[in-house]
Design an enzyme around this catalytic site. Structure first.
Site, PDB file in Angstrom:
ATOM      1  N   ARG A  97       0.787  -1.243   0.000  1.00  0.00           N
ATOM      2  CA  ARG A  97       0.000   0.000   0.000  1.00  0.00           C
ATOM      3  C   ARG A  97       0.817   1.291   0.000  1.00  0.00           C
ATOM      4  NH1 ARG A  97      -5.092   0.164   3.899  1.00  0.00           N
ATOM      5  NH2 ARG A  97      -3.484   0.388   5.473  1.00  0.00           N
ATOM      6  N   ASP A  98       2.136   1.219  -0.033  1.00  0.00           N
ATOM      7  CA  ASP A  98       2.919   2.453  -0.070  1.00  0.00           C
ATOM      8  C   ASP A  98       4.176   2.270  -0.915  1.00  0.00           C
ATOM      9  OD1 ASP A  98       3.416   5.132   0.450  1.00  0.00           O
ATOM     10  OD2 ASP A  98       4.406   4.742   2.364  1.00  0.00           O
ATOM     11  N   LEU A  99       4.023   1.632  -2.069  1.00  0.00           N
ATOM     12  CA  LEU A  99       5.161   1.453  -2.963  1.00  0.00           C
ATOM     13  C   LEU A  99       5.416   2.743  -3.729  1.00  0.00           C
ATOM     14  CD1 LEU A  99       4.429  -2.111  -4.298  1.00  0.00           C
ATOM     15  CD2 LEU A  99       6.344  -1.405  -2.870  1.00  0.00           C
TER      16      LEU A  99
END
Length: 170
Positions: free
Chosen positions: A92-94
């Site tokens: 969810r935070d690439l």
């Protein structure tokens, strides 16, 4: 979130994910002992390349993405530490800030803190958007539940930025 990240990360053994060695508490202070990666965050490398008037060669960009995809596969295939059940983890935070390039030439994923999995016993509030603006899948940006395909979309955004030296989404 800290506990969740620690429980997932301790069980991942990949040369393309920053290794977590120990997690604990000292009094009321939580700690996570992680691998020291001698290198730079990918966003810093991208910025310095632009400032120098250079370009990241396409073959280097592809090698970086290949490493990130191997790390992402390890994260996506993470298993529950006690039961061995697949966690269906989603990062969810690439974004380039969560990819470290080591002096050894290897890229590693870092920061699983915003991830979600079957292991967590809490939920993000409905409609709350978490992640890095400009590096979110459409479903994530609209506050819907992302899945592992959302992470792959983000990898495409990173590759686009590596090749074009500009963000796909301003």
């Amino acid at each position: 979130r800290f506990r969740h990240e620690a429980e997932v990360a301790v069980g991942i053994d990949s040369p393309h994910v920053a290794k977590v060695f120990d997690v604990g508490a000292e009094g009321r202070t939580l700690f996570m002992a992680m691998e020291l990666i001698d290198g730079w965050p990918l966003n810093h490398v991208c910025t310095q390349t632009i400032v120098a008037g250079e370009r990241i060669p396409p073959e280097v960009a592809v090698d970086i993405i290949d490493d990130v995809l191997h790390g992402l596969a390890a994260v996506h295939e993470a298993q529950h530490p006690r039961t061995g059940e697949r966690l269906d983890f989603v990062h969810r935070d690439l974004s380039p800030k969560n990819v470290m390039l080591g002096r050894d030439g290897r890229a590693r994923l870092i920061d699983l803190g915003l991830g979600q999995s079957r292991l967590q016993d809490w939920a993000t509030a409905t409609g709350v958007v978490m992640g890095t603006p400009g590096f979110m899948s459409p479903e994530q940006a609209y506050g819907r539940r992302p899945d592992q395909r959302s992470d792959l979309y983000c990898i495409g955004l990173i590759l686009f930025e590596l090749l074009t030296q500009r963000p796909y989404i301003d």
